[in-house]
Design a protein around this motif. Structure first.
Motif, PDB file in Angstrom:
ATOM      1  N   ARG A 198       8.729 -18.614   7.353  1.00 23.05           N
ATOM      2  CA  ARG A 198       7.623 -18.336   6.428  1.00 23.05           C
ATOM      3  C   ARG A 198       6.538 -17.519   7.121  1.00 23.05           C
ATOM      4  NH1 ARG A 198       4.991 -23.183   3.047  1.00 23.05           N
ATOM      5  NH2 ARG A 198       7.077 -23.036   2.139  1.00 23.05           N
ATOM      6  N   MET A 199       6.230 -17.859   8.375  1.00 21.50           N
ATOM      7  CA  MET A 199       5.224 -17.105   9.125  1.00 21.50           C
ATOM      8  C   MET A 199       5.698 -15.680   9.368  1.00 21.50           C
ATOM      9  SD  MET A 199       3.579 -18.033  12.818  1.00 21.50           S
ATOM     10  CE  MET A 199       2.459 -16.901  13.665  1.00 21.50           C
ATOM     11  N   LEU A 200       6.975 -15.539   9.701  1.00 22.00           N
ATOM     12  CA  LEU A 200       7.535 -14.197   9.923  1.00 22.00           C
ATOM     13  C   LEU A 200       7.396 -13.346   8.668  1.00 22.00           C
ATOM     14  CD1 LEU A 200      10.376 -12.423   9.401  1.00 22.00           C
ATOM     15  CD2 LEU A 200       9.086 -12.066  11.495  1.00 22.00           C
ATOM     16  N   ARG A 201       7.752 -13.925   7.541  1.00 20.40           N
ATOM     17  CA  ARG A 201       7.676 -13.155   6.294  1.00 20.40           C
ATOM     18  C   ARG A 201       6.233 -12.870   5.911  1.00 20.40           C
ATOM     19  NH1 ARG A 201      12.921 -15.561   4.054  1.00 20.40           N
ATOM     20  NH2 ARG A 201      14.274 -13.730   4.057  1.00 20.40           N
ATOM     21  N   GLY A 202       5.325 -13.777   6.246  1.00 22.46           N
ATOM     22  CA  GLY A 202       3.914 -13.500   6.004  1.00 22.46           C
ATOM     23  C   GLY A 202       3.431 -12.315   6.822  1.00 22.46           C
ATOM     24  N   CYS A 203       3.861 -12.245   8.080  1.00 22.89           N
ATOM     25  CA  CYS A 203       3.489 -11.102   8.932  1.00 22.89           C
ATOM     26  C   CYS A 203       4.069  -9.806   8.377  1.00 22.89           C
ATOM     27  CB  CYS A 203       3.980 -11.334  10.360  1.00 22.89           C
ATOM     28  SG  CYS A 203       3.108 -12.635  11.238  1.00 22.89           S
ATOM     29  N   CYS A 204       5.323  -9.866   7.916  1.00 25.89           N
ATOM     30  CA  CYS A 204       5.949  -8.662   7.355  1.00 25.89           C
ATOM     31  C   CYS A 204       5.239  -8.220   6.080  1.00 25.89           C
ATOM     32  CB  CYS A 204       7.427  -8.927   7.079  1.00 25.89           C
ATOM     33  SG  CYS A 204       8.431  -9.125   8.549  1.00 25.89           S
ATOM     34  N   ALA A 205       4.852  -9.176   5.245  1.00 22.20           N
ATOM     35  CA  ALA A 205       4.149  -8.834   4.013  1.00 22.20           C
ATOM     36  C   ALA A 205       2.796  -8.197   4.315  1.00 22.20           C
ATOM     37  CB  ALA A 205       3.971 -10.087   3.148  1.00 22.20           C
ATOM     38  N   LEU A 206       2.070  -8.775   5.265  1.00 25.89           N
ATOM     39  CA  LEU A 206       0.781  -8.199   5.655  1.00 25.89           C
ATOM     40  C   LEU A 206       0.984  -6.802   6.242  1.00 25.89           C
ATOM     41  CD1 LEU A 206      -2.264  -8.363   6.145  1.00 25.89           C
ATOM     42  CD2 LEU A 206      -1.782  -9.555   8.303  1.00 25.89           C
ATOM     43  N   GLY A 207       1.984  -6.655   7.119  1.00 25.76           N
ATOM     44  CA  GLY A 207       2.250  -5.348   7.708  1.00 25.76           C
ATOM     45  C   GLY A 207       2.614  -4.308   6.667  1.00 25.76           C
ATOM     46  N   ALA A 208       3.435  -4.708   5.694  1.00 24.40           N
ATOM     47  CA  ALA A 208       3.821  -3.764   4.638  1.00 24.40           C
ATOM     48  C   ALA A 208       2.622  -3.370   3.789  1.00 24.40           C
ATOM     49  CB  ALA A 208       4.920  -4.384   3.776  1.00 24.40           C
ATOM     50  N   LEU A 209       1.753  -4.331   3.483  1.00 18.37           N
ATOM     51  CA  LEU A 209       0.568  -4.048   2.667  1.00 18.37           C
ATOM     52  C   LEU A 209      -0.378  -3.087   3.392  1.00 18.37           C
ATOM     53  CD1 LEU A 209      -1.035  -4.701   0.088  1.00 18.37           C
ATOM     54  CD2 LEU A 209      -2.078  -6.615   1.330  1.00 18.37           C
ATOM     55  N   VAL A 210      -0.650  -3.354   4.672  1.00 13.92           N
ATOM     56  CA  VAL A 210      -1.540  -2.475   5.432  1.00 13.92           C
ATOM     57  C   VAL A 210      -0.911  -1.096   5.589  1.00 13.92           C
ATOM     58  CG1 VAL A 210      -2.679  -2.142   7.661  1.00 13.92           C
ATOM     59  CG2 VAL A 210      -2.607  -4.417   6.640  1.00 13.92           C
ATOM     60  N   SER A 211       0.395  -1.046   5.842  1.00 13.30           N
ATOM     61  CA  SER A 211       1.087   0.240   5.971  1.00 13.30           C
ATOM     62  C   SER A 211       0.965   1.052   4.691  1.00 13.30           C
ATOM     63  CB  SER A 211       2.568   0.011   6.304  1.00 13.30           C
ATOM     64  OG  SER A 211       2.728  -0.658   7.537  1.00 13.30           O
ATOM     65  N   ALA A 212       1.180   0.404   3.558  1.00 14.01           N
ATOM     66  CA  ALA A 212       1.099   1.114   2.272  1.00 14.01           C
ATOM     67  C   ALA A 212      -0.307   1.650   2.032  1.00 14.01           C
ATOM     68  CB  ALA A 212       1.516   0.175   1.146  1.00 14.01           C
ATOM     69  N   SER A 213      -1.329   0.893   2.440  1.00 15.81           N
ATOM     70  CA  SER A 213      -2.703   1.381   2.257  1.00 15.81           C
ATOM     71  C   SER A 213      -2.963   2.622   3.101  1.00 15.81           C
ATOM     72  CB  SER A 213      -3.702   0.274   2.608  1.00 15.81           C
ATOM     73  OG  SER A 213      -3.751   0.029   4.004  1.00 15.81           O
ATOM     74  N   LEU A 214      -2.384   2.660   4.295  1.00 11.07           N
ATOM     75  CA  LEU A 214      -2.552   3.834   5.158  1.00 11.07           C
ATOM     76  C   LEU A 214      -1.771   5.035   4.627  1.00 11.07           C
ATOM     77  CD1 LEU A 214      -2.345   1.956   8.554  1.00 11.07           C
ATOM     78  CD2 LEU A 214      -4.243   3.439   7.890  1.00 11.07           C
ATOM     79  N   VAL A 215      -0.608   4.794   4.077  1.00 12.83           N
ATOM     80  CA  VAL A 215       0.144   5.888   3.459  1.00 12.83           C
ATOM     81  C   VAL A 215      -0.668   6.485   2.306  1.00 12.83           C
ATOM     82  CG1 VAL A 215       2.219   6.486   2.146  1.00 12.83           C
ATOM     83  CG2 VAL A 215       2.402   4.962   4.126  1.00 12.83           C
ATOM     84  N   ALA A 216      -1.310   5.632   1.540  1.00 15.11           N
ATOM     85  CA  ALA A 216      -2.153   6.101   0.432  1.00 15.11           C
ATOM     86  C   ALA A 216      -3.449   6.736   0.920  1.00 15.11           C
ATOM     87  CB  ALA A 216      -2.469   4.935  -0.505  1.00 15.11           C
ATOM     88  N   GLY A 217      -3.833   6.468   2.167  1.00 12.77           N
ATOM     89  CA  GLY A 217      -5.018   7.090   2.741  1.00 12.77           C
ATOM     90  C   GLY A 217      -6.311   6.347   2.510  1.00 12.77           C
ATOM     91  N   PHE A 218      -6.256   5.093   2.093  1.00 11.10           N
ATOM     92  CA  PHE A 218      -7.492   4.366   1.794  1.00 11.10           C
ATOM     93  C   PHE A 218      -8.335   4.066   3.027  1.00 11.10           C
ATOM     94  CE2 PHE A 218      -4.961   2.779  -2.040  1.00 11.10           C
ATOM     95  CZ  PHE A 218      -5.445   3.794  -2.845  1.00 11.10           C
ATOM     96  N   PRO A 219      -7.782   3.488   4.108  1.00 13.50           N
ATOM     97  CA  PRO A 219      -8.635   3.243   5.282  1.00 13.50           C
ATOM     98  C   PRO A 219      -9.228   4.512   5.870  1.00 13.50           C
ATOM     99  CG  PRO A 219      -6.616   1.956   5.424  1.00 13.50           C
ATOM    100  CD  PRO A 219      -6.440   2.929   4.309  1.00 13.50           C
ATOM    101  N   GLN A 220      -8.522   5.637   5.721  1.00 15.97           N
ATOM    102  CA  GLN A 220      -9.010   6.899   6.277  1.00 15.97           C
ATOM    103  C   GLN A 220     -10.262   7.411   5.563  1.00 15.97           C
ATOM    104  OE1 GLN A 220      -5.843   5.940   5.665  1.00 15.97           O
ATOM    105  NE2 GLN A 220      -4.360   7.446   6.410  1.00 15.97           N
ATOM    106  N   LEU A 221     -10.580   6.845   4.392  1.00 15.83           N
ATOM    107  CA  LEU A 221     -11.786   7.255   3.673  1.00 15.83           C
ATOM    108  C   LEU A 221     -13.045   6.616   4.242  1.00 15.83           C
ATOM    109  CD1 LEU A 221     -10.430   7.006   0.005  1.00 15.83           C
ATOM    110  CD2 LEU A 221     -10.682   9.072   1.405  1.00 15.83           C
ATOM    111  N   GLY A 222     -12.883   5.621   5.097  1.00 17.09           N
ATOM    112  CA  GLY A 222     -14.025   4.907   5.649  1.00 17.09           C
ATOM    113  C   GLY A 222     -14.439   5.435   7.006  1.00 17.09           C
ATOM    114  N   PRO A 223     -15.182   4.643   7.777  1.00 16.71           N
ATOM    115  CA  PRO A 223     -15.620   5.054   9.113  1.00 16.71           C
ATOM    116  C   PRO A 223     -14.445   5.067  10.085  1.00 16.71           C
ATOM    117  CG  PRO A 223     -16.274   2.799   8.657  1.00 16.71           C
ATOM    118  CD  PRO A 223     -15.712   3.329   7.377  1.00 16.71           C
ATOM    119  N   PRO A 224     -14.597   5.683  11.269  1.00 21.22           N
ATOM    120  CA  PRO A 224     -13.468   5.827  12.210  1.00 21.22           C
ATOM    121  C   PRO A 224     -12.845   4.509  12.647  1.00 21.22           C
ATOM    122  CG  PRO A 224     -15.292   7.263  12.846  1.00 21.22           C
ATOM    123  CD  PRO A 224     -15.797   6.391  11.749  1.00 21.22           C
TER     124      PRO A 224
END
Length: 479
Positions: free
Chosen positions: A73-99
């Protein structure tokens, strides 16, 4: 401050966008792959359970969040978090903020995936795992859209691509004679770990073409990488040559995300002026806010630390006994890369079979089918990359005589148990979830069907029996 101007990477906004979004896209694939395969391979009832691995002294020294606790369950939680953060970076959302925001996002990905790789054992012992980790770490310091990309970090990506390409070229030049006599690619398309739909077509190309492939490979890996450090537009052209050669490998094989990530990283050398000349809609220059002093200091310190770690990989490039796909530290930073120093000239495949008969005749044995391995000779190879089929890759190494078969013995036990998680890793379970009475493993020699053979039989592969690897075993016997 004048020294801040020296760190300004204006003119490489295209490179930054490709690096950040492309690396995050590969990370997304990696986390999805781990979500679907890790529990069956390495989880609580996996073939090589993480908890057992973490009892070893070596494992206890590895940086991983699972050292404190592991559960599926912990492993899958880490994978889900990693996939979510990765998708946000692909979309470019964090890049709109500060460095610091994309830095934080990529830092989370690096920590999560480092934790997975460092307990992944042989199923994560591939060079592209280290390549992804090094890429995530370096790309984390490229900043956000509001500031110019730091030229030091871009330059380090050039050095990463140089190590990746030049190291692979040197491994081949020092490796099997088939590279030096230009015959390697007459075999490779047929014997590579996981052929794709175009591999047979590539294999059947004339001998002169295969010799030209080898020559082009040496030019692209031993010569072109030096030009990544040249002035524009030479560096951009060199990057496109590398992208082109990697695209050919994508078209003709399945090497997980190795080629895809290499293409992304090579784009670090493509300047905005070059992109503007080809695509006028892309601006030749982008306006930025002043670079914060803290960000300039941090990226300079990170660059200095990475340069300090580069000494061993640099020596390795020119060492007589060059290491291939080696990490010199527990954090998988500044690694040595390379692949296929020798090319297998004959394709042998391990075919796993089962039976429901207590006294089976030859016709009572039926085969389990894998997603990416040649099995049924009538089945066309499929395209899976950049997705990584980890069990299928280990089966290829098994046929080559890989020494550690512990995972394979456990795999046979799981088949005898009809373990649902293990069976989900396969394309075909011939028993539809029922327990077989016995399983065995045989070795077959495969080759691509010639055009006349294919017309006559409809088969993609021709194969012949090469003997027994594992004699029939039952659940009460030890494989």
């Amino acid at each position: 401050m004048d020294w801040l101007a020296l760190l300004d990477g204006s003119g490489f906004e295209f490179a930054r966008q490709v690096l950040q979004r492309g690396t995050a896209a590969v990370a997304l694939v990696a986390f999805v792959s781990s979500w679907s395969q890790f529990p069956a391979l390495l989880g609580e009832r996996g073939l090589l359970p993480v908890r057992r691995f973490l009892e070893r002294g070596y494992a206890r020294r590895q940086p991983t969040i699972f050292r404190v606790h592991y559960s599926d369950r912990m492993l899958r939680g880490c994978c889900a978090l990693g996939a979510l953060v990765s998708a946000s970076l692909v979309a470019g959302f964090p890049q709109l903020g500060p460095p610091w925001l994309p830095m934080l996002a990529f830092g989370v990905l690096w920590v999560l995936y480092l934790s997975i790789v460092n307990v992944g054992q042989t199923f994560y012992g591939f060079g592209w795992e280290s390549l992804l980790l090094e890429s995530l770490f370096v790309v984390a310091f490229l900043g956000s859209n509001e500031v110019a990309p730091p030229i030091l970090e871009l330059g380090f990506v050039w050095w990463l691509v140089f190590r990746l390409e030049f190291g692979a070229g040197m491994i081949k030049w020092r490796g099997g004679r088939e590279w030096r006599d230009l015959t390697a690619l007459a075999y490779h398309h047929e014997t590579q770990p996981m052929p794709n739909p175009l591999s047979r077509w590539a294999h059947l190309l004339p001998a002169w073409f295969h010799r030209s492939e080898v020559v082009a490979n040496f030019v692209a890996q031993l010569g072109v990488p030096f030009l990544l450090f040249a002035p524009q537009p030479v560096a951009s052209v060199a990057a496109l040559v590398i992208v082109g050669t990697q695209a050919w490998l994508v078209l003709t094989g399945n090497f997980a995300w190795l080629n895809w990530l290499t293409m992304v990283l090579a784009c670090a050398a493509i300047g905005d002026g070059f992109v503007h000349a080809v695509v006028p809609a892309w601006p030749a220059q982008t306006a930025y806010a002043p670079t914060p002093v803290w960000f300039a200091v941090l990226t300079t310190l990170v660059f200095a630390g990475l340069v300090a770690l580069s000494w061993q990989p640099l020596r390795n490039l020119f060492a007589r006994h060059q290491l291939m796909n080696a990490s010199f530290n527990r954090f998988h930073l500044v690694n040595a890369y390379g692949a296929f120093g020798t090319v297998t000239k004959r394709r042998e495949e391990v075919v796993v079979e089962g039976t429901e008969s207590a006294d089976p005749a030859p016709g009572d044995w039926v085969a389990y089918e894998f997603h990416g391995k040649p099995g049924d000779p009538a089945r066309m190879p499929r395209q899976f990359a950049p997705y990584h089929l980890r069990l299928d890759w280990l089966m290829w190494f098994l046929a080559l005589g890989a020494p550690d078969h512990g995972w394979f013995r456990a795999f046979l036990v799981r088949l005898l148990e009809a373990d649902p998680a293990t069976l989900r890793l396969l394309r075909v379970d011939p028993f539809d979830g029922r327990r077989p009475v016995a399983v065995r493993a045989r070795v077959y020699r495969y080759r691509f069907a010639t055009p006349p053979e294919r017309r006559a039989t409809g088969l993609w592969w021709m194969r012949e029996d090469a003997g027994v690897l594992v004699a029939p075993v039952t659940l009460g016997a030890r494989p």
